[in-house]
Design an enzyme around this catalytic site. Structure first.
Site, PDB file in Angstrom:
ATOM      1  N   ASP A  47       0.835  -1.199   0.000  1.00  0.00           N
ATOM      2  CA  ASP A  47       0.000   0.000   0.000  1.00  0.00           C
ATOM      3  C   ASP A  47       0.872   1.251   0.000  1.00  0.00           C
ATOM      4  OD1 ASP A  47      -2.339  -1.452   0.043  1.00  0.00           O
ATOM      5  OD2 ASP A  47      -2.588  -1.357   2.224  1.00  0.00           O
ATOM      6  N   PRO A  48       0.383   2.362  -0.545  1.00  0.00           N
ATOM      7  CA  PRO A  48       1.192   3.588  -0.598  1.00  0.00           C
ATOM      8  C   PRO A  48       1.789   4.011   0.745  1.00  0.00           C
ATOM      9  CG  PRO A  48      -0.725   3.839  -1.984  1.00  0.00           C
ATOM     10  CD  PRO A  48      -0.896   2.529  -1.271  1.00  0.00           C
TER      11      PRO A  48
END
Length: 306
Positions: A47-48
């Site tokens: 995930d970012p």
């Protein structure tokens, strides 16, 4: 005849310690630019806002990505107790709250139900597909939908720290397709207090360790230089979880053409997946049958790293 790709025909792996605030795709694009490589991909999205090991495959090493993706991985993550969010992490809106705060013994006892073969429902804000569309897009559009549970192997899930009543730190070793956000959500539900992920770091993925990873600043500083090339790990590292066989001279020629070839192997079962090497370089991956490797992937390393 298709146009030839621009760039160098590099093959190998570059291990990156991904920072928060950047997508996995952006990391791959940066690495490809810095190495001026024709082809690149990664072994498992983060995930970012997650940090940690992101292994980037270059050239022929992209053919080994599935074997790293399937390997065990280890995550360290912090869970905020007492709150549920619509994204199951700190980026989302708080949708439920509780004053319940279980003690450490209760938490440790609850972790057992998340170990072994479990069924896990991915977060609605995730990249799983629902009727051909990404779940996160449907969620953002306010659509009402269900996400089906998926099987997950969890090797280990332990409580490693508790900073305060609201915050616990966990470490999980699991197989392919695990969602840490789902673990935090479901653990909070099991404890009757709700929960979501505050921070997440992937410590290792298969043969790759976060502590060996380059930072984005280091990659920028060494871009387009032989120094960055020196950090490339061989393609063969991505095959660490598969048994190795040795090509015979006649087997080498046949395997390079995509045909079954004679290999030297020991303790392999009929039909077992393995890889063949010649002079310690990977030639092919396939199934071992009657003294031959029947290839499913063939590597062309002769033209690589130029």
């Amino acid at each position: 005849m298709g146009r030839k790709r621009k760039g160098r025909t590099l093959s190998g792996w570059l291990v990156v310690d991904k920072p928060a605030g950047i997508t996995s795709t952006a990391v791959v694009n940066k690495v490809r630019w810095a190495l001026q490589a024709q082809k690149a991909g990664h072994a498992g999205t983060l995930d970012p806002e997650a940090t940690g090991v992101l292994a980037v495959a270059l050239g022929e090493a992209t053919k080994t990505v599935p074997y790293v993706t399937d390997a065990l991985k280890c995550y360290r993550f912090t869970v905020r107790l007492g709150q549920a969010t619509n994204t199951d992490d700190a980026e989302g809106e708080v949708i439920k709250e509780s004053e319940v705060r279980p003690d450490d013994a209760t938490i440790k006892a609850a972790l057992g139900q998340f170990v072994g073969d479990i069924e896990q429902v991915p977060p609605k804000f995730s990249a799983v597909k629902i009727d051909g569309q990404r779940a996160y897009k449907l969620a953002r559009d306010g659509e009402d939908f269900d996400v089906e549970a998926r099987p997950l192997w969890v090797e280990e899930l332990i409580l490693t720290d508790r900073a305060n009543a609201d915050t616990i730190e966990l470490e999980m070793t699991c197989g392919k397709g695990g969602y840490v956000r789902s673990i935090a959500r479901d653990l909070g539900a099991a404890l009757g207090c709700y929960g979501h992920v505050l921070s997440l770091r992937r410590l290792w993925s298969g043969p790759f360790q976060a502590e060996d990873g380059l930072t984005m600043d280091q990659i920028d500083a060494m871009a387009h230089s032989p120094e960055l090339d020196s950090y490339l790990k061989p393609l063969e590292v991505g095959l660490a979880d598969l048994p190795k066989t040795i090509c015979t001279d006649t087997g080498l020629a046949r395997l390079r053409n995509g045909n079954p070839g004679l290999v030297i192997a020991s303790d392999l079962d009929y039909g077992e997946e393995c890889w063949a090497a010649y002079d310690d370089r990977a030639v092919a991956v396939g199934r071992f049958k009657g003294g031959e490797l029947h290839p499913s992937r063939v590597f062309n390393q002769d033209a690589s790293n130029g």
